[in-house]
Design a protein around this motif. Structure first.
Motif, PDB file in Angstrom:
ATOM      1  N   SER A 252       0.876  -1.175   0.000  1.00  0.00           N
ATOM      2  CA  SER A 252       0.000   0.000   0.000  1.00  0.00           C
ATOM      3  C   SER A 252       0.912   1.225   0.000  1.00  0.00           C
ATOM      4  CB  SER A 252      -0.860   0.000   1.262  1.00  0.00           C
ATOM      5  OG  SER A 252      -0.010   0.155   2.385  1.00  0.00           O
ATOM      6  N   PRO A 253       0.364   2.418  -0.302  1.00  0.00           N
ATOM      7  CA  PRO A 253       1.206   3.626  -0.245  1.00  0.00           C
ATOM      8  C   PRO A 253       1.880   3.769   1.122  1.00  0.00           C
ATOM      9  CG  PRO A 253      -0.922   4.114  -1.261  1.00  0.00           C
ATOM     10  CD  PRO A 253      -0.997   2.700  -0.778  1.00  0.00           C
ATOM     11  N   MET A 259       8.747   1.543   3.846  1.00  0.00           N
ATOM     12  CA  MET A 259       9.915   0.802   3.348  1.00  0.00           C
ATOM     13  C   MET A 259      11.038   1.802   3.057  1.00  0.00           C
ATOM     14  SD  MET A 259       9.475  -2.610   2.884  1.00  0.00           S
ATOM     15  CE  MET A 259      10.686  -3.074   1.656  1.00  0.00           C
ATOM     16  N   TYR A 260      10.680   2.916   2.432  1.00  0.00           N
ATOM     17  CA  TYR A 260      11.662   3.944   2.099  1.00  0.00           C
ATOM     18  C   TYR A 260      12.363   4.421   3.379  1.00  0.00           C
ATOM     19  CZ  TYR A 260      13.746   8.143   0.089  1.00  0.00           C
ATOM     20  OH  TYR A 260      14.655   9.106  -0.319  1.00  0.00           O
ATOM     21  N   LEU A 261      11.560   4.686   4.394  1.00  0.00           N
ATOM     22  CA  LEU A 261      12.125   5.222   5.638  1.00  0.00           C
ATOM     23  C   LEU A 261      13.005   4.212   6.375  1.00  0.00           C
ATOM     24  CD1 LEU A 261       9.056   7.288   6.865  1.00  0.00           C
ATOM     25  CD2 LEU A 261      11.263   8.166   6.062  1.00  0.00           C
ATOM     26  N   LYS A 262      12.821   2.927   6.104  1.00  0.00           N
ATOM     27  CA  LYS A 262      13.697   1.913   6.726  1.00  0.00           C
ATOM     28  C   LYS A 262      15.080   1.977   6.079  1.00  0.00           C
ATOM     29  CE  LYS A 262      10.751  -0.215   9.447  1.00  0.00           C
ATOM     30  NZ  LYS A 262      10.637   0.683  10.588  1.00  0.00           N
ATOM     31  N   LYS A 278       4.365   8.236  -3.893  1.00  0.00           N
ATOM     32  CA  LYS A 278       3.468   8.802  -4.911  1.00  0.00           C
ATOM     33  C   LYS A 278       3.896   8.349  -6.313  1.00  0.00           C
ATOM     34  CE  LYS A 278       2.053  13.295  -6.395  1.00  0.00           C
ATOM     35  NZ  LYS A 278       3.018  14.259  -6.820  1.00  0.00           N
ATOM     36  N   LYS A 279       5.192   8.405  -6.545  1.00  0.00           N
ATOM     37  CA  LYS A 279       5.722   8.018  -7.862  1.00  0.00           C
ATOM     38  C   LYS A 279       5.425   6.558  -8.176  1.00  0.00           C
ATOM     39  CE  LYS A 279       8.392  11.356  -9.658  1.00  0.00           C
ATOM     40  NZ  LYS A 279       9.228  11.524 -10.782  1.00  0.00           N
ATOM     41  N   VAL A 287       3.094  -4.045  -6.542  1.00  0.00           N
ATOM     42  CA  VAL A 287       4.511  -4.097  -6.190  1.00  0.00           C
ATOM     43  C   VAL A 287       4.639  -4.764  -4.818  1.00  0.00           C
ATOM     44  CG1 VAL A 287       4.520  -1.735  -5.218  1.00  0.00           C
ATOM     45  CG2 VAL A 287       6.643  -2.768  -5.995  1.00  0.00           C
ATOM     46  N   SER A 288       5.599  -5.684  -4.731  1.00  0.00           N
ATOM     47  CA  SER A 288       5.779  -6.374  -3.444  1.00  0.00           C
ATOM     48  C   SER A 288       6.904  -5.705  -2.663  1.00  0.00           C
ATOM     49  CB  SER A 288       6.132  -7.847  -3.680  1.00  0.00           C
ATOM     50  OG  SER A 288       7.420  -7.932  -4.262  1.00  0.00           O
TER      51      SER A 288
END
Ligand SMILES: Nc1ncnc2c1ncn2[C@@H]1O[C@H](COP(=O)(O)OP(=O)(O)OP(=O)(O)O)[C@@H](O)[C@H]1O
Length: 317
Positions: A252-253, A259-262, A278-279, A287-288
């Protein structure tokens, strides 16, 4: 005294004695059966080894695999994975963890009501979304081991399964992975199921009986996973056999952002995470987390801008 689940090997070379001790069973049983007359000789060695093993496995998760009629530790105990490192959708991890904790801390609720003290969980969803990772991290969090059973294995009969489930080390999760691979819906392929019966494989009814029989004074937690919920026979996942079902699905968004922040921290990371999410969402493609992880690993040395600007690569790696 009940010894914590672990495995050690004590060698006493002078007298050519080798003792393999499975420390998931009551300590007195091990001592008496393993040592007989020499009990007094080994007691000190064992105490020392026990202490050592406990220290050695601190902060680690032991994986067990079935060997014959026993459970054997498989590979080295794994360093616990922090449960927060598996990014599930909002509230999912908390729901499962709270449910497990509530279950583990309330044996009397079950005993007083005559309900078997066990709890079944089913995690379902597409590959690479964190089912196995989450169960491993959860076991670490609960300080449980994991007993992994492959139900498709030839030679795993109903009797052997029953035995294995009843002797599983205490404080361990029983993990039945890809449960759909072993059994498919009775309505759909009755003839297939019949073809397998008698070939020393677990039968579907045998599995149901075993699951119903899995009960002990210790908390018994069974996790099942599948990529295909719709292929499962409703009898397998009815309440009592599976008490909590959770979908572990595509990102999910919220998950993409987390995930990015990890992976990327520092000034501006929150804004960048939102932008990245957003991108990715703009592509309107599933996407998994495994794909996102792969993408971040590829971009280990890239700038935040590069990570955000090349999102189409997620599906190409
Ligand atoms: N939700 C997640 N958060 C963080 N990492 C994840 C997540 N999901 C998957 N991964 C990463 O992707 C890889 C594969 O994940 P995992 O094996 O847990 O997926 P799975 O859902 O069990 O897949 P399968 O259905 O194929 O068994 C692991 O390296 C794991 O770290």
């Amino acid at each position: 005294m009940i010894y914590k689940s672990t495995w050690i090997r004590v060698e006493r070379t002078r007298e050519q004695h080798t003792l393999d001790l499975h420390m998931g069973v009551p300590w007195e049983t091990v001592t008496l059966t393993a040592f007989g007359r020499n009990k007094h000789v080994y007691t000190n060695i064992l105490e020392e080894a026990r202490h050592l093993a406990l220290k050695q496995h601190e902060g680690k998760t032991i994986m067990y695999t079935a060997l014959g009629s026993e459970w054997r530790p498989f590979g080295h105990p794994r360093k616990r994975r922090p449960i927060e490192s598996v990014v599930l959708d909002c509230g999912v991890s908390e729901r499962i963890l709270n449910d497990c904790n509530e279950f583990i801390s309330n044996p009397s609720w079950y005993i007083e009501r005559g309900i078997p003290y066990r709890r079944g969980y089913l995690l379902y969803g597409p590959p690479g979304c964190g089912k196995s990772s989450y169960i491993t991290a959860l076991a670490g969090k609960l300080e449980f081991g994991i007993c992994v059973l492959n139900l498709s294995e030839r030679g795993l009969s109903d009797d052997r399964l029953n035995h294995l489930l009843s002797v599983a080390p205490q404080q361990s999760i029983i993990l039945l992975e890809d449960i759909d691979a072993a059994f498919v819906s009775r309505e759909d392929t009755q003839h297939q199921k019949v073809a397998y019966e008698g070939l020393n494989r677990v039968t579907f009814s045998g599995l149901l009986n075993c699951l119903d029989g899995v009960a002990s004074t210790e908390a018994r937690i069974v996790f099942m996973t599948t990529n295909y919920l719709e292929r499962l026979d409703p009898a397998l996942i009815r309440p009592g056999r599976v008490d909590l079902k959770e979908y572990i699905g595509w990102c999910s968004p919220y998950q993409i952002e987390n995930m990015y922040l990890k992976f990327y921290k520092g000034d501006g990371a929150n804004e960048a995470a939102k932008e990245f999410s957003k991108k990715v969402v703009e592509f309107k493609r599933n996407v998994s987390p495994a794909q996102i992880q792969g993408y971040f690993m590829f971009h280990k040395k890239s700038t935040a801008g590069e990570v955000i600007d090349n999102t189409e690569m997620i599906w190409e790696l």
